[in-house]
Design an enzyme around this catalytic site. Structure first.
Site, short mmCIF file in Angstrom:
data_model
loop_
_atom_site.label_atom_id
_atom_site.label_comp_id
_atom_site.label_asym_id
_atom_site.label_seq_id
_atom_site.Cartn_x
_atom_site.Cartn_y
_atom_site.Cartn_z
N HIS A 63 -7.76 -5.72 -0.08
CA HIS A 63 -6.50 -4.99 0.11
C HIS A 63 -5.76 -5.54 1.33
CE1 HIS A 63 -3.94 -1.48 -0.35
NE2 HIS A 63 -4.15 -1.13 0.92
N LYS B 167 4.29 2.10 -2.32
CA LYS B 167 4.72 3.30 -3.06
C LYS B 167 6.16 3.63 -2.63
CE LYS B 167 0.12 5.34 -1.89
NZ LYS B 167 -0.88 4.65 -2.63
N SER C 239 0.82 -1.20 0.00
CA SER C 239 0.00 0.00 0.00
C SER C 239 0.86 1.27 0.00
CB SER C 239 -0.96 -0.08 1.19
OG SER C 239 -2.09 0.68 0.94
N TRP D 102 -9.89 0.49 -5.43
CA TRP D 102 -9.33 1.80 -5.09
C TRP D 102 -7.90 1.95 -5.64
CZ3 TRP D 102 -11.27 6.19 -3.86
CH2 TRP D 102 -10.56 7.13 -3.12
C1 GTR Z 1 -5.46 4.55 1.44
C2 GTR Z 1 -4.85 5.37 0.35
C3 GTR Z 1 -4.09 4.48 -0.57
C4 GTR Z 1 -3.22 3.48 0.15
C5 GTR Z 1 -3.78 3.02 1.48
C6 GTR Z 1 -2.79 2.45 2.48
O1 GTR Z 1 -6.30 5.26 2.26
O2 GTR Z 1 -5.87 6.03 -0.30
O3 GTR Z 1 -3.36 5.26 -1.47
O4 GTR Z 1 -1.96 3.99 0.33
O5 GTR Z 1 -4.39 4.03 2.17
O6 GTR Z 1 -1.61 2.76 2.48
O7 GTR Z 1 -3.24 1.74 3.35
#
Ligand code: GTR
Length: 428
Positions: A405, A268, A264, A355
């Site tokens: 996720h 990045k 997540s 997402w």
């Molecule tokens: C979310 C965000 C994503 C992702 C995620 C995470 O809220 O929108 O870009 O990075 O968090 O890191 O858990």
């Protein structure tokens, strides 16, 4: 022309607030056409024709990602030797040696510093390859091992962590263990080094005041950031490189075979760390989404506007200039993947994680293929997205797993197999 069509679609969706907000689209049929920048064309318009001219283009792209997306990593920051705080040679029932290593990030011993948790398999005949990755809630959450200390600073009060006031608690010990199959990793012949990202900088807007960026900024905690100074992702990425500085000195670790992994927002971070620091032998971005592997120009799931609004501290100030005109960004995320060439990269998505835009994550790899081809390497190599739970690719590899996720045992099995192919020496 395409840019105009893109803007027109947004305006049609949201005529009043088009300048302020970009609606979220999760309908594939509504994705407007877009044109990606070509990683193999210099800004001057000259083409990249071989691996040696790619190295110049690589420098140009790194600068552009610094200036427009993540902010530039300051040069000349201190690099100090780490200290091994504790060693247990009989950890996890004798399976592993566990070390806790303090990695200072500034000239001051008071911090910020990283407490790196390292597990190396006992009985290895040679130095082992290692996975290095940030955890979300503290080292104590990746294992039930009672000897792993709690982080001292801010932690998020995420539902699973049982935290209500931003202090780490014993209740969270082991709460992330399913995402960190340590025993399995060790049994497959790898070490694991994990660290808590909040050690480097707490993850909220303003967290820099008590984190690395505030500690090293010229203006201290009154610092005013220039549009291309680093954001939190840049600071976290720098922390990964400092952890790697230690790992290359650990006698049990093969510093030429360290894979950086992240999930997540930390996926990045892993991609940006791998792009900047070529000592990382392999990069794994698990469901990294917007600002990670997902193409920014593809209007699906999270958008540049949305991420800059929810998490203004992650990227540099200038990235906000693209909130409403992403087509003007000089780069897109396939070029972030390409910055890791010729090293292997694994990008993974989850079917229900719309997402993060699974297709946009796949397409980043696909559009990085031409850069890997310069090195004669097979990229992801398929025309379209594979089915669910059907990993594809060569040096660039991809899967979309069923489910939501998360970083799961299934994901780890694919990463272990990928590393077996790319990081293990034939004699091992
Ligand atoms: C979310 C965000 C994503 C992702 C995620 C995470 O809220 O929108 O870009 O990075 O968090 O890191 O858990």
């Amino acid at each position: 022309m395409l840019a105009l069509r893109f803007a027109a679609v947004f305006a049609a969706w949201c005529p009043v607030a088009a300048a302020q907000t970009i609606p979220i689209n999760e309908d594939e049929a509504s994705v407007p056409p877009y044109t990606l920048p070509d990683p193999l064309i210099f800004r001057s318009g000259r083409p990249v024709t071989n691996a040696s001219s790619w190295s110049w283009r690589r420098t140009e792209l790194l600068e552009q990602f610094g200036d427009h997306v993540y902010g530039r990593t300051p040069s000349g920051l201190p690099r100090r030797a780490a200290t091994v705080v504790s060693i247990d040679r009989q950890a996890l029932g004798g399976l592993a040696t566990r070390k806790i290593v303090r990695v200072p990030l500034t000239r001051k011993d008071s911090g910020p510093y990283i407490d790196l948790l390292v597990y190396l398999p006992n009985g290895a005949r040679r130095q082992v390859p290692v996975f290095l990755g940030y955890n979300f809630d503290g080292n104590h959450t990746v294992t039930t091992d009672p000897k792993v200390p709690l982080p001292r600073g801010w932690v998020a009060n995420r539902p699973k962590s049982g935290v209500t006031d931003h202090r780490a608690t014993e209740a969270a010990r082991g709460s992330a263990a399913e995402s960190w199959p340590i025993t399995r990793i060790l049994e497959r012949g790898y070490g694991l080094a994990t660290l808590y990202y909040g050690d480097v900088e707490p993850d909220y807007d303003g967290g820099w005041h008590v984190g690395l960026r505030g500690a090293v900024a010229r203006g201290g905690t009154n610092h005013v950031f220039a549009p291309n100074e680093w954001g939190a992702i840049g600071a976290w990425a720098w922390g990964l490189s400092r952890a790697l500085d230690y790992l290359v000195t650990d006698p049990g670790v093969d510093g030429r075979r360290v894979a950086v992994i992240g999930h997540s927002r930390l996926g990045k971070t892993a991609l940006w760390a791998g792009a900047q620091d070529e000592r990382f032998a392999l990069v794994i971005a698990n469901e990294s989404g917007e600002g990670g592997a997902a193409l920014a120009r593809r209007w699906f799931g999270e958008t540049v506007w949305r991420i800059n609004t929810s998490f203004p501290h992650w990227f540099c100030g200038r990235f906000k200039d693209y909130n409403n005109n992403v087509s003007e960004l000089p780069v897109d995320q396939h070029e972030l993947v390409a910055l890791n060439a010729p090293r292997p990269v694994y990008v993974a998505s989850a079917e229900e994680d719309r997402w993060a835009d699974p297709r946009g994550e796949f397409l980043s790899l696909k559009h990085a293929d031409p850069v890997y081809a310069l090195f004669g390497l097979p990229g992801v190599g398929v025309a379209d997205m594979p089915g669910i739970n059907e990993p594809v690719g060569g040096t660039l590899r991809y899967h979309v797993r069923s489910g939501k996720h998360d970083l799961t045992a299934y994901d780890w099995e694919q990463y272990l197999d990928f590393c077996d192919r790319h990081l293990k020496f034939p004699t091992q």
